[in-house]
Every structure is written in C-alpha cells, then in structure tokens.
Design a protein around this motif. Structure first.
Motif, PDB file in Angstrom:
ATOM      1  N   THR B  39     -29.153 -34.675 -17.024  1.00 26.77           N
ATOM      2  CA  THR B  39     -28.740 -33.674 -16.033  1.00 26.77           C
ATOM      3  C   THR B  39     -27.362 -33.294 -16.088  1.00 26.77           C
ATOM      4  OG1 THR B  39     -30.980 -34.104 -15.013  1.00 26.77           O
ATOM      5  CG2 THR B  39     -29.702 -33.185 -13.699  1.00 26.77           C
ATOM      6  N   GLU B  42     -25.782 -31.712 -19.118  1.00 22.78           N
ATOM      7  CA  GLU B  42     -26.181 -30.011 -18.779  1.00 22.78           C
ATOM      8  C   GLU B  42     -25.684 -29.529 -17.771  1.00 22.78           C
ATOM      9  OE1 GLU B  42     -30.290 -30.329 -18.903  1.00 22.78           O
ATOM     10  OE2 GLU B  42     -30.730 -29.449 -20.505  1.00 22.78           O
ATOM     11  N   GLU B  48     -28.348 -26.514 -23.117  1.00 18.68           N
ATOM     12  CA  GLU B  48     -29.528 -27.552 -22.575  1.00 18.68           C
ATOM     13  C   GLU B  48     -29.716 -28.274 -23.568  1.00 18.68           C
ATOM     14  OE1 GLU B  48     -32.792 -25.062 -22.995  1.00 18.68           O
ATOM     15  OE2 GLU B  48     -31.877 -23.196 -21.268  1.00 18.68           O
ATOM     16  N   PHE B  49     -30.089 -29.343 -23.093  1.00 19.09           N
ATOM     17  CA  PHE B  49     -30.315 -30.742 -23.922  1.00 19.09           C
ATOM     18  C   PHE B  49     -32.028 -30.345 -24.289  1.00 19.09           C
ATOM     19  CE2 PHE B  49     -28.516 -34.802 -24.968  1.00 19.09           C
ATOM     20  CZ  PHE B  49     -27.432 -33.868 -24.219  1.00 19.09           C
ATOM     21  N   PRO B  51     -35.369 -31.763 -25.418  1.00 18.46           N
ATOM     22  CA  PRO B  51     -36.251 -33.420 -24.897  1.00 18.46           C
ATOM     23  C   PRO B  51     -36.137 -33.618 -26.096  1.00 18.46           C
ATOM     24  CG  PRO B  51     -37.877 -31.133 -24.957  1.00 18.46           C
ATOM     25  CD  PRO B  51     -36.434 -31.092 -24.896  1.00 18.46           C
ATOM     26  N   LEU B  73     -24.952 -29.599 -29.731  1.00 22.00           N
ATOM     27  CA  LEU B  73     -25.794 -28.277 -28.865  1.00 22.00           C
ATOM     28  C   LEU B  73     -25.029 -27.422 -28.553  1.00 22.00           C
ATOM     29  CD1 LEU B  73     -26.943 -31.419 -26.738  1.00 22.00           C
ATOM     30  CD2 LEU B  73     -28.409 -29.753 -28.933  1.00 22.00           C
ATOM     31  N   GLU B  74     -23.334 -27.773 -27.876  1.00 29.05           N
ATOM     32  CA  GLU B  74     -22.424 -26.197 -28.066  1.00 29.05           C
ATOM     33  C   GLU B  74     -22.359 -25.261 -28.983  1.00 29.05           C
ATOM     34  OE1 GLU B  74     -19.249 -27.743 -26.912  1.00 29.05           O
ATOM     35  OE2 GLU B  74     -19.925 -27.831 -24.478  1.00 29.05           O
ATOM     36  N   GLU B  76     -24.855 -24.710 -30.717  1.00 30.92           N
ATOM     37  CA  GLU B  76     -26.035 -24.014 -31.458  1.00 30.92           C
ATOM     38  C   GLU B  76     -26.807 -22.079 -30.326  1.00 30.92           C
ATOM     39  OE1 GLU B  76     -29.258 -26.745 -31.087  1.00 30.92           O
ATOM     40  OE2 GLU B  76     -28.668 -27.473 -33.073  1.00 30.92           O
TER      41      GLU B  76
END
Lengths: 499, 76
Positions: B39, B42, B48-49, B51, B73-74, B76
C-alpha cells in the motif's frame, strides 16, 4: 480405496516397475492412466465431473493465453507510436477481457464445487438422499483454479496438451488428500522423462513408511477413542471434553500429516518432488507461525489467491491499511471455513481463526514493546510458554470440528469453568478397565507412537540426520504388529479425504 | 532507491536495509505486513502492484529486489 488398501499397494509396485522399465516417453501417460484408474474407482460420476472441469479450464486457459499473445504482439508492433498512457489504457482493456474469461472459468468450477458441498450439507440433515461422494473435489478444484489464475496473471505458460493438464490436476498420490500443488512447482517434475534415482526412491519409501506408522499405529487407534468420545458427547464435559480435544488434535495430525507423508513418499518414488504440507506445527509460537506450519499448501493458496488480491483490490483502496487487512483476513478465513464444508462448525472454525489473527495483529505493537522491555522473553522457558499457549489456543479452535455442533462445543468450553470434573476425570481411569473405547495397553502404544512422532521431526532440513536402516526395519515391524490394519480392524478413510 | 530505503526504514526501524537479505537473515515481511508495504509503495511511487507478485518471495528478499520490481512495474 485408500493408500492402506493391499490392492493399492500391489498396484503401486506394478506401476513402479512399469514406470522405470517402459520407454521414458511413456512415463507421464502411464501416470495419467493410473490416476484416471484410481479416480474411476471412486465413481464414474466423480470422474466425469473432474474431466468436465479439466476440459472447461483447459479451453479457458488456452483462450486467455491467445488474448495475451495478441496483446503483447500489438504492444510490440505499436511501441513507438503509442504514448505511455495509451499503452496503459490498451493493456487495461485487454486485461479486462481476460479477466472476464477468468471469472467465467472460476464461476464454472466453483459452482460445481458449491453444488457438491451444498448437496453434502443437505444430505447430512436428510433433506435430500445421500449423494455421490465426489472424493477430493476441493483439492483438484483448488489446483485447477490456481492454474487458471496463474495463466491470467502471466506467471506460467499455458499447458497446450489437455492430457498433461489432466495429469497435473489428478496425479493420484495427491489427488484425494493434497498437498494442493501449484502448477509451476510440479509440472516439470510430472512431465519430465526420468531415470531411477535410487537415493530419492529410498527416501520416498522411508517417507511412506513414516506415513503408514503415523496413520495406522497412532491415527486409527486414536480414531477409535474419538468415535467413542463423540458418540455420547453430552456425557463428556469439563476435563473429559478437554481430553477429547487433545486426542482430536493428535489424531488429526497423525491422520492428515501421515497421509500427506504417504502422498509425498509415493511421488518421490516416481522422481517427483511435491510441496511439503506440515513443518512441526505443534512447535508454533503464535497463530501466524502455526498457519505457516499446518496444511501449508492450503494456507498459501488462500493467501496468494484470496487474501493478497482482495487486500490490494481497487475497491478497497479508500480504506486505511489496517481496515483493508482486517476485511481481507475475515473474508479469507470465512472462505477457508466454507471450503471445508457448508456447515456452521466449519464457518465458526474459520472465523475463530480470523478473529484470533486480527486480535493478534492489533496487539503486535504491544507484544513487540513487551518483548523489548523484558529480557526473559528471549529465554527458552518463555519460548516453551509461547508454544504451549499456541497449542492450547489452536486445540480450542480445532474443537469445533469434533462434534459438528457449535452450541455443544461452546457448552463444553463453558464447562471447563462451571463444571471441570477434575476428580471424576482422574477417578475414571481407576474405575474403568477400558478407557474411552481403548484398553490401557492401546493407549500406551498410541502414547509411545506420539512420542516417536514428536521426537523424529527430521523431514525439514536435517537431511544428514536421517535415521539408519535399522530404524526403518523396526518401524515396518511396528506397523505390522501394532498397525490397526494388522489387527484386523476395518480400513478407515482419511478424515481429510472428505474435502 | 533512496525513497524506498526511507520507506523501509520507517516501517522497520530496527533493520538495516542496506545489507538485509531474507535468504541469509531470515524472513521479515509476512503476509499482513506485505499489504502494509505494498500500500505504501503504491501511494509513494504511483504504481499499481499486481497481486500476482505478492506471493513470490524472490521479489522481496532485499531492498534491491523490491527496487528492481518497482522499476519493472513503472515501465509497464
């Protein structure tokens, strides 16, 4: 048919010989044939339901995979012409389509599971006649649904051969009792061509012997007493009820972990390592620790596929983190309870675990301050206290599944204080020749068996500290002499097979 | 990376994340703490992580591993 059946053991020997003498490309098809045969013995309807589940899941996974490939190709092709925001929007739209298919697959599978579970619940209260026993349905449903979610997440490559997917779903050693294996952990091992590894084969046999010992010498013996104690539960309150709860814990561990040992052992003999499901659970220091040690593959399944996705879900984002954790914990444990059966005892059992976990989580800062402030919390005595405290707490929570009767279980808890019957309990042993359905000598065998179970927890990292061959020979002898099968008792189904 | 180390030190003041590695030092982040950590990441990194990564311990062995995941993730 259970692992204890002589037909099963005879068939297993034939299978080992065929597995290692036939051409290696026949190995996985042979395991699939054996698994289908094993499952067919549980009933044709159960086999048909399983095949429908595999076929539907296969189709949906293949379709999700096709969408994913098209998505990647599109992004690669338009990499230069798309802005980051456009790419994100496109990926999100594609993800929604794939999610739709995933939800359809999960709904299909869980509807079937729910129908079976509700049917069982209605049959229990005689509203409908007793239905077909869909043995092990929860276990394969969870394996195949885990597979679907992993394909959706892009964690694994889709399996293009439906027969190979079927083998992963119902590989017979774990088909009926677990562990709840994950595709990425076992698929290669299941499908690879293997030469015999005698060291692994030997360890597999040892593991099976260990499982048979737990189940036949300890588990079945304690089950006789449990059946006696719960036949007239009203008579046994106070200390008697507490004793029942202790015996139940020992029985459940011997029966369930023993069956898992046999599962893991058989798989090892085929050169296949599957996940561990128990790591000395009665040495846990708190409830978090306990659930990292007991029925591990179920715990990690619910953590990865229910707890984590729910706790970071978009609709939860507006809540403070602690609220998110508590909501996700409550839902996860309610679902875990329902997974065991549509009955109040399972729901109360699940929610009790959830409530204790939530309270423990809230008290964590207090515990941490306490542990820092007082140095005695680092002593072995305090560790023992923590282990006993956790053991007693889980003994109470586990009690809901003994009688399948929630009010009765609460009355028994109250009787510890209102009517403990200490005197009557200790007098009982002097006044009776048979103690709770078992002769004193049988109790002695069970107690020694439990002592051996506790004293030999080597299946973790202590590969070098394995007992010598003489130990195994002695254990086989003990199983033949003291195993309930040897004494001519009826073969029993494993408690955890009903799920 | 400094921003991540700052966050980790806030959540775990007793741990030195410059050297911490779960494979040698033992696991630190359990499932409930994981939600807290995700959290915070994020919010602070605006990502957005999924799951799907939360159950994989290899992404959380060390500060460097978490940082590598954030960078991925940044992108993507």
């Amino acid at each position: 048919m259970t692992f204890i059946s002589p037909w099963f053991l005879g068939g297993l020997c034939v299978l080992f010989v065929l597995y290692y003498t036939l051409p290696k490309r026949a190995q996985w098809p042979l395991l699939l044939l054996a698994s289908l045969g094993f499952y067919a013995l549980a009933g044709w309807a159960a086999l048909a339901a399983m095949l429908v589940t595999v076929a539907a899941s296969y189709g949906i996974a293949m379709h999700m995979s096709k969408l994913k490939i098209a998505q990647k190709a599109h992004v690669a092709q338009h990499r230069d012409s798309m802005t980051r925001d456009e790419r994100k929007a496109y990926n999100a739209a594609q993800k929604r389509r794939q999610r739709g298919w995933l939800i359809a697959g999960l709904l299909f599978n869980f509807s079937l599971l729910a129908a079976v579970k509700i049917g069982e619940a209605l049959a229990r209260i005689d509203i409908i006649p007793s239905m077909i026993f869909f043995v092990g349905i929860s276990y394969y449903m969870f394996r195949i649904c885990g597979y679907l979610i992993d394909v959706f997440w892009g964690k694994i490559e889709v399996q293009r051969n439906p027969l190979k997917l079927a083998l992963f779903t119902i590989f017979f050693p774990y088909a009926m009792i677990g562990p709840i294996s994950r595709y990425h952990n076992v698929a290669d091992a299941l499908l690879n061509e293997k030469r015999i590894d005698w060291a692994l084969f030997g360890r597999g046999l040892q593991r099976m012997i260990w499982g048979f010992f737990k189940v036949m010498v300890v588990g079945f013996r304690l089950l006789l007493s449990i059946n006696h104690l719960r036949a007239t539960p009203g008579e046994y309150s106070g200390m008697f009820a507490f004793f029942t709860m202790l015996v139940w814990g020992a029985y459940l561990y011997a029966d369930f972990s023993g069956a898992i040992d046999i599962s893991i052992g058989i798989a090892m003999c085929f050169g296949i390592r599957v996940e561990e499901n128990f790591i000395s659970p009665f040495r846990a220091r708190d409830i978090f620790d306990y659930w990292r040690r007991w029925h591990i593959t179920m715990g990690t399944w619910f953590r990865d596929y229910v707890f984590y996705p729910l706790s970071v879900a978009k609709f939860m984002q507006k809540w403070p983190t602690r609220v998110k954790i508590h909501i996700a914990t409550a839902v996860t444990w309610f679902t875990t309870g329902i997974w065991h059966g549509v009955a109040w005892n399972f729901i109360v059992w699940g929610l009790s675990n959830g409530v204790v976990i939530m309270i423990s989580q809230e008290l964590k800062p207090l515990y941490e301050r306490f542990n820092k402030r007082f140095s005695f919390t680092k002593t072995k005595v305090y560790t023992c206290f923590a282990i006993v405290r956790t053991f007693l707490l889980l003994t109470l929570i586990r009690a809901f599944d003994i009688y399948f009767d929630v009010p009765l279980t609460f009355r028994h808890f109250a009787s510890f204080i209102t009517n403990p019957q200490f005197g009557a309990f200790f007098r009982y042993f002097g006044e009776h020749e048979v103690w709770f359905g078992l002769a004193p000598l049988e109790w002695l065998v069970a107690a020694l068996g439990i002592a051996v179970m506790i004293a030999v927890p080597w299946f973790r990292k202590e590969e070098k500290r394995r007992p010598p061959a003489i130990f195994w020979a002695a254990l086989v002898l003990v199983i033949f002499i003291f195993g309930m099968y040897g004494l001519g008792f009826d073969m029993q189904d494993f408690f955890y097979m009903q799920f | 990376m400094d921003k991540l180390l700052e966050l980790l030190n806030e959540l775990y003041p007793d741990v030195d994340f410059a050297t911490y590695d779960a494979r040698t030092d033992g696991p630190l982040i359990q499932s409930l703490e994981m939600v807290e950590l995700i959290t915070e990441i994020e919010q602070r990194f605006d990502i957005e992580f999924p799951p799907s990564v939360m159950g994989d311990p290899e992404h959380f062995y060390s500060a460097a591993a978490i940082w590598a995941l954030i960078e991925r993730l940044e992108d993507e």
